[in-house]
Design an enzyme around this catalytic site. Structure first.
Site, mmCIF file in Angstrom:
data_model
loop_
_atom_site.group_PDB
_atom_site.id
_atom_site.type_symbol
_atom_site.label_atom_id
_atom_site.label_comp_id
_atom_site.label_asym_id
_atom_site.label_seq_id
_atom_site.Cartn_x
_atom_site.Cartn_y
_atom_site.Cartn_z
ATOM 1 N N GLU A 40 0.400 -1.227 0.123
ATOM 2 C CA GLU A 40 0.158 0.233 -0.495
ATOM 3 C C GLU A 40 1.053 0.945 -0.367
ATOM 4 O O GLU A 40 0.299 2.546 -0.058
ATOM 5 C CB GLU A 40 -0.799 -0.247 1.366
ATOM 6 C CG GLU A 40 -1.998 -0.878 1.126
ATOM 7 C CD GLU A 40 -2.849 -1.299 2.253
ATOM 8 O OE1 GLU A 40 -3.609 -1.456 2.647
ATOM 9 O OE2 GLU A 40 -2.096 -0.457 3.265
ATOM 10 N N LYS A 69 2.394 11.049 0.737
ATOM 11 C CA LYS A 69 3.131 10.488 1.417
ATOM 12 C C LYS A 69 4.441 11.883 1.438
ATOM 13 O O LYS A 69 4.850 11.327 0.327
ATOM 14 C CB LYS A 69 3.618 9.286 0.875
ATOM 15 C CG LYS A 69 4.302 8.337 1.938
ATOM 16 C CD LYS A 69 4.625 6.825 1.627
ATOM 17 C CE LYS A 69 6.056 5.718 2.510
ATOM 18 N NZ LYS A 69 6.196 4.838 1.666
ATOM 19 N N THR A 335 9.330 -0.532 -1.632
ATOM 20 C CA THR A 335 10.364 -0.266 -2.805
ATOM 21 C C THR A 335 9.350 -1.427 -4.263
ATOM 22 O O THR A 335 10.306 -1.071 -5.374
ATOM 23 C CB THR A 335 11.652 -0.643 -2.435
ATOM 24 O OG1 THR A 335 12.111 -1.726 -1.814
ATOM 25 C CG2 THR A 335 12.566 0.236 -2.189
HETATM 26 C C1 LIG Z 1 4.144 -8.289 3.578
HETATM 27 C C2 LIG Z 1 3.879 -7.629 2.366
HETATM 28 C C3 LIG Z 1 4.278 -6.048 2.720
HETATM 29 C C4 LIG Z 1 3.911 -5.465 1.451
HETATM 30 N N1 LIG Z 1 4.470 -3.983 1.512
HETATM 31 C C5 LIG Z 1 4.489 -2.912 0.308
HETATM 32 C C6 LIG Z 1 4.836 -2.025 0.092
HETATM 33 O O1 LIG Z 1 3.952 -1.118 1.454
HETATM 34 N N2 LIG Z 1 4.450 -1.294 -1.222
HETATM 35 C C7 LIG Z 1 5.130 -1.448 -2.068
HETATM 36 O O2 LIG Z 1 5.709 -1.477 -2.824
HETATM 37 N N3 LIG Z 1 5.071 -3.551 -1.834
HETATM 38 C C8 LIG Z 1 4.757 -3.734 -1.424
HETATM 39 N N4 LIG Z 1 5.076 -5.076 -1.274
HETATM 40 C C9 LIG Z 1 4.894 -5.775 -2.197
HETATM 41 C C10 LIG Z 1 3.821 -5.688 -2.941
HETATM 42 O O3 LIG Z 1 2.654 -6.967 -2.740
HETATM 43 C C11 LIG Z 1 3.740 -6.351 -4.625
HETATM 44 O O4 LIG Z 1 5.073 -5.377 -5.068
HETATM 45 C C12 LIG Z 1 2.399 -6.043 -5.425
HETATM 46 O O5 LIG Z 1 1.555 -6.375 -4.554
HETATM 47 C C13 LIG Z 1 2.546 -7.002 -6.957
HETATM 48 O O6 LIG Z 1 2.477 -8.440 -6.727
HETATM 49 P P1 LIG Z 1 2.452 -9.268 -8.138
HETATM 50 O O7 LIG Z 1 1.498 -8.443 -9.466
HETATM 51 O O8 LIG Z 1 3.443 -9.417 -8.603
HETATM 52 O O9 LIG Z 1 1.724 -10.752 -7.129
HETATM 53 P P2 LIG Z 1 0.033 -10.881 -6.767
HETATM 54 O O10 LIG Z 1 -0.589 -10.423 -5.893
HETATM 55 O O11 LIG Z 1 0.552 -12.016 -5.976
HETATM 56 O O12 LIG Z 1 -0.489 -11.136 -7.654
HETATM 57 C C14 LIG Z 1 -0.297 -12.364 -8.600
HETATM 58 C C15 LIG Z 1 -1.419 -12.472 -9.585
HETATM 59 O O13 LIG Z 1 -1.076 -13.995 -10.534
HETATM 60 C C16 LIG Z 1 -2.197 -14.822 -10.528
HETATM 61 N N5 LIG Z 1 -1.107 -16.365 -10.676
HETATM 62 C C17 LIG Z 1 -0.717 -16.739 -10.201
HETATM 63 N N6 LIG Z 1 -0.622 -17.842 -10.057
HETATM 64 C C18 LIG Z 1 -2.166 -18.043 -11.342
HETATM 65 C C19 LIG Z 1 -2.244 -19.228 -11.747
HETATM 66 N N7 LIG Z 1 -1.968 -20.334 -12.006
HETATM 67 N N8 LIG Z 1 -3.303 -18.552 -12.558
HETATM 68 C C20 LIG Z 1 -4.319 -17.737 -12.891
HETATM 69 N N9 LIG Z 1 -3.543 -16.663 -12.317
HETATM 70 C C21 LIG Z 1 -2.640 -16.843 -11.045
HETATM 71 C C22 LIG Z 1 -3.258 -14.559 -9.145
HETATM 72 O O14 LIG Z 1 -4.188 -14.654 -9.690
HETATM 73 C C23 LIG Z 1 -2.900 -12.285 -9.381
HETATM 74 O O15 LIG Z 1 -3.496 -11.933 -9.920
HETATM 75 C C24 LIG Z 1 4.332 -6.041 0.204
HETATM 76 C C25 LIG Z 1 5.036 -7.288 0.081
HETATM 77 C C26 LIG Z 1 4.677 -7.974 1.142
HETATM 78 C C27 LIG Z 1 4.922 -9.914 0.984
#
Ligand SMILES: Cc1cc2nc3c(=O)[nH]c(=O)nc-3n(C[C@H](O)[C@H](O)[C@H](O)COP(=O)(O)OP(=O)(O)OC[C@H]3O[C@@H](n4cnc5c(N)ncnc54)[C@H](O)[C@@H]3O)c2cc1C
Length: 500
Positions: A40, A69, A335
């Site tokens: 967030e 922020k 980040t």
């Molecule tokens: C504890 C924690 C705190 C965080 N806080 C911050 C923060 O304050 N600021 C910041 O910049 N970042 C933060 N992050 C990182 C941030 O959450 C992620 O970088 C961001 O949410 C991007 O996630 P993503 O889209 O890569 O993955 P996800 O949100 O996990 O999305 C993955 C997607 O892939 C899909 N998917 C997976 N497998 C399949 C499949 N087999 N078939 C079809 N679809 C599939 C899922 O349905 C989903 O839509 C934090 C992370 C963690 C763990």
């Protein structure tokens, strides 16, 4: 592949840049699997991302329940009881060719100059819960700062989904269960969904989160594990009702086996405890978090598991990993979303024309590698620039062998307050200054060019800047009042949040 923050940011940017060229963009996401559900707090660069998409800021603020922020407050990092804000922006004003912190340093080394923070407009405004946009004249206090957002990640993904679908991105809901490789090249030919449908493509962007479905499960790219430097490996997260004034900054409070975040949004406060499971049990970590919430919890605490590090190649064959599939560095300096943005902008710059060029792939991997490494060093700095020895986790960092790149940076700083600069890497010298001084790394010397000012002249310069900073901050509206004109969501009782 994937509809989290990474997937929809990528889809939005590519549809904006390439749709006119006739590219077909498809995004596959699984409602059943869902997203990671955190993330967030952001860095100022995200404003340029939104601006490039032509997004209207007040509308975005309103629809994502976002707040402004000005930096991150660190509590208990140097010593228990210490606190400082890492602001988004320069301190003071430079004197000719000299960085402002050098002026402060000399004064500090000659009898005290007060807090460096008192010479930072974003810090003073943040401490008082105030916010306005930067002024126009870059030579004036109150103009040389940046700002970022704190938003609801789910709402941001929804916002970008609407944007992307409007620009022709086709969304498929379903779970990918299999992939087919081209027998000759080893590239991915198509993915297969649980309903039997197959989707083929020239280029796959893996935004599948920690699973790394294509980049790792299919292509077995490998992962550089950085746990020896950043060993925190779990988190528990929970939103709660907000209390008190709406503060324009994120807070990171160090704890005995990790640290806790507080992210104020318009409609709630996000909280989480990042910890090293060798030094605290899950139950105790959850207890510490739940017993320190400012208001009632709005959901059950959610546990997350991770290993810090990076994919050995971010771009491998015809798969580019962006987001958590590319690597993970704990969110201490917000980040991850920035690294997503960096991945997208670098990919756009090197986007394949007809076929994939190995040199472009190498350039992409080199640049993203540097970006990840430099974030790693900056995060590790928080753990090693400390005087804390009150728990087994803090004692672990006392004797840790640092990456050479970080050791050199600290050594150069300690000698005369110089911050080694580099081309790639998100954190500019003022950020390093904020953390190093905030955590009590006092340089032994200063830049000799400062000695051209006599002490009286120096004192006067500093006093003028400090007084002007305080004046400008006192004229700044409270964030809650500013939001009413600039993106307050109608669901939010902002009026109750104005008193300090
Ligand atoms: C504890 C924690 C705190 C965080 N806080 C911050 C923060 O304050 N600021 C910041 O910049 N970042 C933060 N992050 C990182 C941030 O959450 C992620 O970088 C961001 O949410 C991007 O996630 P993503 O889209 O890569 O993955 P996800 O949100 O996990 O999305 C993955 C997607 O892939 C899909 N998917 C997976 N497998 C399949 C499949 N087999 N078939 C079809 N679809 C599939 C899922 O349905 C989903 O839509 C934090 C992370 C963690 C763990």
């Amino acid at each position: 592949m994937g509809g989290g923050t990474a997937g929809w940011m990528t889809a939005a940017a590519l549809s904006n840049k390439f749709k006119a060229l006739g590219f077909d963009l498809t995004l596959i996401e699984s409602d059943q699997i869902g997203t990671v559900g955190v993330g967030e707090a952001t860095l100022p660069h995200i404003r340029y991302f939104n601006q490039a998409l032509g997004i209207d800021e007040p509308e975005f603020m309103k629809l994502t329940e976002a707040t402004f922020k000005l930096g991150i407050e660190f509590r208990n990092w140097g010593k228990v009881g210490d606190h400082y804000i890492h602001p988004f922006g320069d301190y003071g004003l430079p004197a000719d060719d000299l960085d402002f912190h050098q002026l402060w340093l000399k004064q500090h080394q000659n009898g005290g100059a007060g807090r460096l923070s008192d010479y930072s407009y974003p810090i003073i405004a943040a401490e008082q819960g105030r916010f306005r946009l930067p002024g126009e004249n870059p030579n004036e206090i109150g103009s040389n700062f940046g700002y970022a957002y704190q938003f609801d990640a789910g709402l941001y993904a929804k916002f970008l989904r609407r944007y992307s679908e409007h620009r022709g991105v086709k969304r498929i809901e379903g779970r990918i269960v299999d992939t087919t490789l081209d027998a000759e090249t080893g590239d991915i030919e198509c993915v297969k969904l649980d309903d039997g449908q197959t989707v083929d493509a020239d280029l796959f962007i893996d935004c599948s989160g920690f699973r790394g479905l294509l980049i790792e499960k299919t292509l077995k790219t490998g992962y550089d594990d950085w746990s020896e430097w950043l060993p925190c490996n779990r988190a528990v997260a929970v939103p709660c009702e907000s209390r008190g004034p709406l503060l324009p900054y994120t807070r990171a409070t160090a704890r005995t086996a990790g640290w806790q975040w507080r992210i104020p949004l318009q409609h709630r406060t996000g909280n989480g405890h990042v910890y090293w499971s060798d030094h605290i049990s899950d139950d105790e970590a959850t207890h510490q978090l739940m017993s320190s919430l400012e208001g009632p919890a709005l959901a059950e605490p959610k546990q997350l598991f991770f290993k810090t590090g990076r994919r050995k190649k971010f771009w491998n064959r015809n798969v580019v990993s962006i987001g958590l599939s590319a690597g993970f560095l704990e969110p201490l300096e917000s980040t991850s979303i920035h690294l997503i943005q960096e991945g997208i902008t670098t990919l756009i710059e090197l986007f394949p024309h007809r076929s994939i060029n190995t040199l472009d792939v190498e350039e992409y991997n080199e640049r993203m590698g540097l970006n990840f490494e430099r974030v790693r060093d900056f995060l590790l700095l928080h753990y090693v620039a400390t005087q804390r020895e009150d728990s087994s986790m803090w004692r672990h960092f006392r004797d840790l062998k640092l990456p050479d790149s970080l050791q050199e940076k600290i050594d150069a700083w300690m000698h005369r307050g110089y911050v080694i600069k580099y081309e790639f890497g998100v954190f500019l010298p003022p950020s390093w200054v904020a953390v190093m001084l905030g955590q009590n790394l006092q340089p032994r010397g200063h830049d000799p060019r400062i000695d051209r000012f006599d002490m009286r002249e120096l004192r006067q310069k500093l006093d003028t800047i400090r007084d002007e900073t305080a004046l400008q901050a006192s004229r700044t509206p409270m964030q809650a009042d500013f939001l009413k004109q600039h993106g307050g969501a109608s669901s939010t009782p902002l009026a109750t949040a104005t008193q300090t």
